[in-house]
Write a protein that holds these residues in place. Structure first.
Motif: not given
Length: 285
Positions: A160-172, A191-200
């Motif tokens: 609500r009235n702010k952004f949350i991060t849902i997906i972020s890169p795998l830390k390793a 957040t959910v880890p993704i294999h990319a330099d990518f945020l949702m």
């Protein structure tokens, strides 16, 4: 345009210009080239490869099909979507049966690393209601990854009235060991880890309110310069409308390409329509 983004280049992607396929059971809009829709201008945007806005009729869905070498995620807007996959036996010592599934609802995100190959089905098993969701694909930083699934819920009130991060890169990172792959620790906790330099990111902005997306998160990405941001306002049919950086207005189904921005820049999003604005931001290298 806000002073913080005076250097940004913002280009709209109108809803009516997207690819469209209506199969009766599936009504799908394609931001990028997909299936029978091809436009050489819209192949990908950074690591972002697919953004489909799908509606699936009751008691219909995608039969079992295979994916590989893609990061694929579904963001549920309304209705329910039931997911079954080829890794069920790895989660359950007993034989696979009807109870081995994920039934997703509004606020749920289901994430798949296709990697070396994985098979799944997605069905709307509800008797009356359609399911409305975004299907998004990103290009991984390397091929041949071990297949994986993640499912997480992000409550409506948290957006609500702010952004949350849902997906972020795998830390390793791209050179993660097998143990680090199994641990699946993301750069941003929760957040959910993704294999990319990518945020949702996602937000639900009330009429007359605003929210700010911080490009690149809080030091969450490796590539700091020339980030590529795609903003999408789904078609919820409630009169939503947003204004980006004080300049560009988007209506439901519209999107926008934001270029020439760097990590730390702030993208202001204002809700200027009659209905609340639920939107997603896809932030790529």
């Amino acid at each position: 345009m806000s002073k913080a983004l005076s250097h940004a280049k913002i280009a709209p992607r109108s809803s009516f210009e997207r690819g469209h396929a209506d199969h009766g059971w599936l009504n799908s809009y394609h931001t990028f080239s997909f299936a029978q829709y091809y436009d050489p201008r819209f192949q990908n945007f950074g690591a972002l490869r697919v953004l489909n806005e799908d509606r699936v009729a009751p008691k219909n869905g995608f039969p079992t099909h295979r994916h590989r070498d893609a990061e694929i995620f579904s963001y549920i807007l309304s209705g329910e979507l039931t997911h079954r996959d080829s890794m069920v036996s790895k989660r359950n010592d007993s034989a696979a049966n009807k109870n081995d599934f994920y039934r997703m609802h509004r606020g749920d995100v289901q994430f798949t690393t296709g990697g070396t190959g994985i098979a799944h089905s997605e069905q709307n098993e509800h008797s009356k209601e359609e399911v409305h969701f975004l299907q998004i694909w990103a290009l991984p930083w390397k091929k041949g990854l071990p297949p994986a699934y993640h499912t997480m819920t992000f409550p409506e009130e948290s957006k609500r009235n702010k952004f949350i991060t849902i997906i972020s890169p795998l830390k390793a990172g791209a050179e993660a060991t097998s143990e680090e792959e199994k641990a699946a620790v993301p750069v941003i906790e929760g957040t959910v880890p993704i294999h990319a330099d990518f945020l949702m990111g996602a937000s639900i902005i009330a009429r007359g309110q605003s929210a700010i997306w911080k490009v690149g998160g809080d030091d969450a990405v490796q590539s700091k310069k020339d980030r590529k941001i795609y903003v999408h306002l789904p078609m919820r049919k409630i009169g939503a409308k947003i204004r980006l950086a004080g300049k560009l207005d988007l209506e439901e189904g519209d999107g926008a390409f934001v270029k020439n921005v760097n990590a730390g820049d702030e993208l202001l999003v204002e809700s200027v329509g009659d209905g609340e604005a639920e939107l997603v931001v896809l932030d790529s290298d």
